[in-house]
Design a protein around this motif. Structure first.
Motif, PDB file in Angstrom:
ATOM      1  N   ALA A  74      49.986 -46.580 -89.214  1.00 42.24           N
ATOM      2  CA  ALA A  74      48.763 -46.327 -88.280  1.00 42.24           C
ATOM      3  C   ALA A  74      49.400 -46.427 -86.648  1.00 42.24           C
ATOM      4  CB  ALA A  74      47.551 -47.026 -88.944  1.00 42.24           C
ATOM      5  N   TRP A  75      48.939 -47.373 -86.719  1.00 46.93           N
ATOM      6  CA  TRP A  75      49.429 -47.393 -84.424  1.00 46.93           C
ATOM      7  C   TRP A  75      51.026 -46.739 -84.007  1.00 46.93           C
ATOM      8  CZ3 TRP A  75      54.013 -48.939 -81.986  1.00 46.93           C
ATOM      9  CH2 TRP A  75      54.244 -49.587 -79.798  1.00 46.93           C
ATOM     10  N   LEU A  76      52.019 -46.431 -84.765  1.00 48.91           N
ATOM     11  CA  LEU A  76      53.344 -45.643 -84.400  1.00 48.91           C
ATOM     12  C   LEU A  76      52.863 -43.636 -84.973  1.00 48.91           C
ATOM     13  CD1 LEU A  76      56.000 -47.276 -85.840  1.00 48.91           C
ATOM     14  CD2 LEU A  76      56.225 -46.916 -83.634  1.00 48.91           C
ATOM     15  N   SER A  77      51.395 -43.451 -85.476  1.00 47.52           N
ATOM     16  CA  SER A  77      51.470 -42.110 -85.387  1.00 47.52           C
ATOM     17  C   SER A  77      51.196 -41.073 -84.540  1.00 47.52           C
ATOM     18  CB  SER A  77      50.174 -41.924 -86.484  1.00 47.52           C
ATOM     19  OG  SER A  77      50.655 -42.843 -87.965  1.00 47.52           O
ATOM     20  N   PRO A  78      49.963 -41.889 -83.296  1.00 44.43           N
ATOM     21  CA  PRO A  78      48.772 -43.045 -83.261  1.00 44.43           C
ATOM     22  C   PRO A  78      47.824 -42.779 -84.340  1.00 44.43           C
ATOM     23  CG  PRO A  78      49.242 -41.647 -81.243  1.00 44.43           C
ATOM     24  CD  PRO A  78      50.431 -40.964 -82.167  1.00 44.43           C
ATOM     25  N   VAL A  79      47.451 -43.158 -85.014  1.00 42.18           N
ATOM     26  CA  VAL A  79      45.813 -42.921 -85.327  1.00 42.18           C
ATOM     27  C   VAL A  79      45.597 -44.589 -85.278  1.00 42.18           C
ATOM     28  CG1 VAL A  79      44.944 -42.887 -87.447  1.00 42.18           C
ATOM     29  CG2 VAL A  79      47.059 -41.505 -87.024  1.00 42.18           C
ATOM     30  N   TRP A  80      44.369 -43.594 -84.879  1.00 44.93           N
ATOM     31  CA  TRP A  80      42.841 -45.023 -84.970  1.00 44.93           C
ATOM     32  C   TRP A  80      41.935 -44.808 -86.005  1.00 44.93           C
ATOM     33  CZ3 TRP A  80      45.200 -42.119 -81.001  1.00 44.93           C
ATOM     34  CH2 TRP A  80      45.293 -42.754 -80.286  1.00 44.93           C
ATOM     35  N   VAL A  81      41.757 -46.664 -86.073  1.00 45.59           N
ATOM     36  CA  VAL A  81      40.318 -46.573 -87.615  1.00 45.59           C
ATOM     37  C   VAL A  81      39.318 -47.251 -86.791  1.00 45.59           C
ATOM     38  CG1 VAL A  81      40.435 -47.042 -90.073  1.00 45.59           C
ATOM     39  CG2 VAL A  81      42.560 -46.361 -89.353  1.00 45.59           C
ATOM     40  N   ARG A  82      38.971 -46.441 -87.522  1.00 43.16           N
ATOM     41  CA  ARG A  82      37.341 -47.096 -87.434  1.00 43.16           C
ATOM     42  C   ARG A  82      36.205 -47.222 -88.310  1.00 43.16           C
ATOM     43  NH1 ARG A  82      34.637 -42.729 -82.743  1.00 43.16           N
ATOM     44  NH2 ARG A  82      36.090 -43.604 -80.861  1.00 43.16           N
ATOM     45  N   VAL A  83      36.114 -48.609 -88.396  1.00 44.16           N
ATOM     46  CA  VAL A  83      35.715 -49.110 -89.295  1.00 44.16           C
ATOM     47  C   VAL A  83      33.793 -49.362 -89.364  1.00 44.16           C
ATOM     48  CG1 VAL A  83      35.549 -50.917 -91.640  1.00 44.16           C
ATOM     49  CG2 VAL A  83      37.690 -49.517 -90.825  1.00 44.16           C
ATOM     50  N   GLU A  84      33.177 -48.454 -90.389  1.00 44.34           N
ATOM     51  CA  GLU A  84      31.537 -49.203 -90.069  1.00 44.34           C
ATOM     52  C   GLU A  84      31.222 -49.432 -91.295  1.00 44.34           C
ATOM     53  OE1 GLU A  84      29.494 -44.894 -89.442  1.00 44.34           O
ATOM     54  OE2 GLU A  84      30.842 -45.077 -87.323  1.00 44.34           O
ATOM     55  N   GLY A  85      30.944 -50.690 -91.516  1.00 49.67           N
ATOM     56  CA  GLY A  85      29.170 -51.202 -92.467  1.00 49.67           C
ATOM     57  C   GLY A  85      30.186 -52.890 -93.658  1.00 49.67           C
ATOM     58  N   ARG A  86      30.692 -52.997 -92.848  1.00 45.39           N
ATOM     59  CA  ARG A  86      31.367 -54.423 -93.566  1.00 45.39           C
ATOM     60  C   ARG A  86      30.361 -55.156 -93.965  1.00 45.39           C
ATOM     61  NH1 ARG A  86      37.455 -54.254 -92.306  1.00 45.39           N
ATOM     62  NH2 ARG A  86      37.785 -53.454 -90.790  1.00 45.39           N
ATOM     63  N   GLU A  87      28.982 -55.072 -93.295  1.00 46.04           N
ATOM     64  CA  GLU A  87      28.012 -56.379 -93.313  1.00 46.04           C
ATOM     65  C   GLU A  87      27.541 -55.211 -95.166  1.00 46.04           C
ATOM     66  OE1 GLU A  87      26.343 -52.715 -91.533  1.00 46.04           O
ATOM     67  OE2 GLU A  87      28.080 -53.721 -91.337  1.00 46.04           O
ATOM     68  N   ASN A  88      28.434 -54.460 -95.653  1.00 49.69           N
ATOM     69  CA  ASN A  88      27.579 -54.301 -96.676  1.00 49.69           C
ATOM     70  C   ASN A  88      28.662 -54.675 -98.166  1.00 49.69           C
ATOM     71  OD1 ASN A  88      25.716 -52.832 -96.374  1.00 49.69           O
ATOM     72  ND2 ASN A  88      26.443 -50.755 -95.638  1.00 49.69           N
ATOM     73  N   THR A  89      29.383 -55.294 -98.304  1.00 48.09           N
ATOM     74  CA  THR A  89      29.831 -56.493 -99.006  1.00 48.09           C
ATOM     75  C   THR A  89      30.263 -57.956 -98.434  1.00 48.09           C
ATOM     76  OG1 THR A  89      32.317 -56.553 -97.493  1.00 48.09           O
ATOM     77  CG2 THR A  89      31.885 -54.252 -98.704  1.00 48.09           C
TER      78      THR A  89
END
Length: 262
Positions: A74-89
């Motif tokens: 992902a870093w080399l692509s480059p692609v950024w990943v945003r994660v929302e909702g970790r509090e739901n687990t």
């Protein structure tokens, strides 16, 4: 890199034509050919071997080799990943994770940034892929023969003992990548397994990966993938699978960004 139904009327060629209209994809072709693809080969070989070795002692520890592999690509692509909702687990809870499938970069987004132990349900053919398939088999991912329903059910039954103590199982209920970024019809397998295991279903919506690498396209372009984790759904609250599927599909669909599909 992390910054913490139906397709009626569409033709299979539409996504490829749309993909090549993006000038950024053309600009990144030299990077893809001379930097990214060699890195894919090198990291897949290296982390596949390390995963096999570590998984011989602990499959849970071996899983993190895939996490590092996905983060690097992902870093080399480059692609950024945003994660929302970790509090739901909850860390100690095992889930049946159900998520839409926009493209190959879904693999990197989930493996590298979901921050949960899980086992994929993936097609049997991938077991033969050197290093990637071998590493997945060593870690304990679940291979199923989609052409043989009895064999597929047997594979899922055999995997059940590995799914406990916070280890989840992940399905793409559409069964294949989307052609246009929009959500397709769901298959029942993940919902049936959730009832059999007594696990809550964790709906997850992925947006953006279709634009990065559409089905049928060989050259990714930089972009952002959004991962939305929704509150769990208890299968016991629904009398039949049709109602359960409808609710979960509706939750996932509502979490997909409209601008990331045709």
């Amino acid at each position: 890199m992390e910054i913490d139904s139906s397709r009626a009327g569409e033709t299979p060629r539409a996504p490829a034509i749309r993909a090549w209209s993006d000038p950024l994809r053309w600009l990144f072709i030299p990077w893809t050919l001379f930097i990214f693809y060699p890195a894919v080969l090198t990291t897949t070989t290296f982390w596949g071997i390390i995963a096999i070795l570590i998984a011989s002692v602990s499959q849970r520890a071996g899983f993190y080799c895939g996490t590092i592999w996905a983060w690097c690509l992902a870093w080399l692509s480059p692609v950024w990943v945003r994660v929302e909702g970790r509090e739901n687990t909850r860390p100690e809870q095992s889930y049946v994770i159900l998520t839409n499938h926009q493209g190959d970069y879904d693999i990197l987004a989930l493996y590298g940034f979901l921050h949960r132990q899980f086992r994929w349900v993936i097609k049997q053919e991938l077991r033969k892929v050197p290093f990637l398939g071998w590493g997945c088999a060593a870690i304990g991912h679940i291979f199923v023969d989609r052409r043989n329903s009895e064999a597929a059910i047997a594979s899922l039954e055999a995997a059940k003992p590995r799914l406990a103590g916070g280890v989840s199982v992940l399905f793409f209920p559409e069964g294949t990548r989307s052609l246009d970024g929009r959500l397709g019809p769901f298959k029942k397998g993940g919902f049936v397994m959730a009832r059999q295991l007594g696990f809550p279903i964790l709906p997850v919506s992925l947006s953006g990966s279709w634009k990065i690498l559409p089905k049928g396209c060989l050259f990714p372009c930089p972009g952002i993938i959004r991962v939305r984790i929704h509150p769990p759904v208890d299968p016991a609250d629904f009398p039949n699978d049709e109602d359960l599927m409808g609710v979960v599909r509706g939750v996932i669909a509502a979490g997909i960004d409209e601008e990331n599909s045709i």
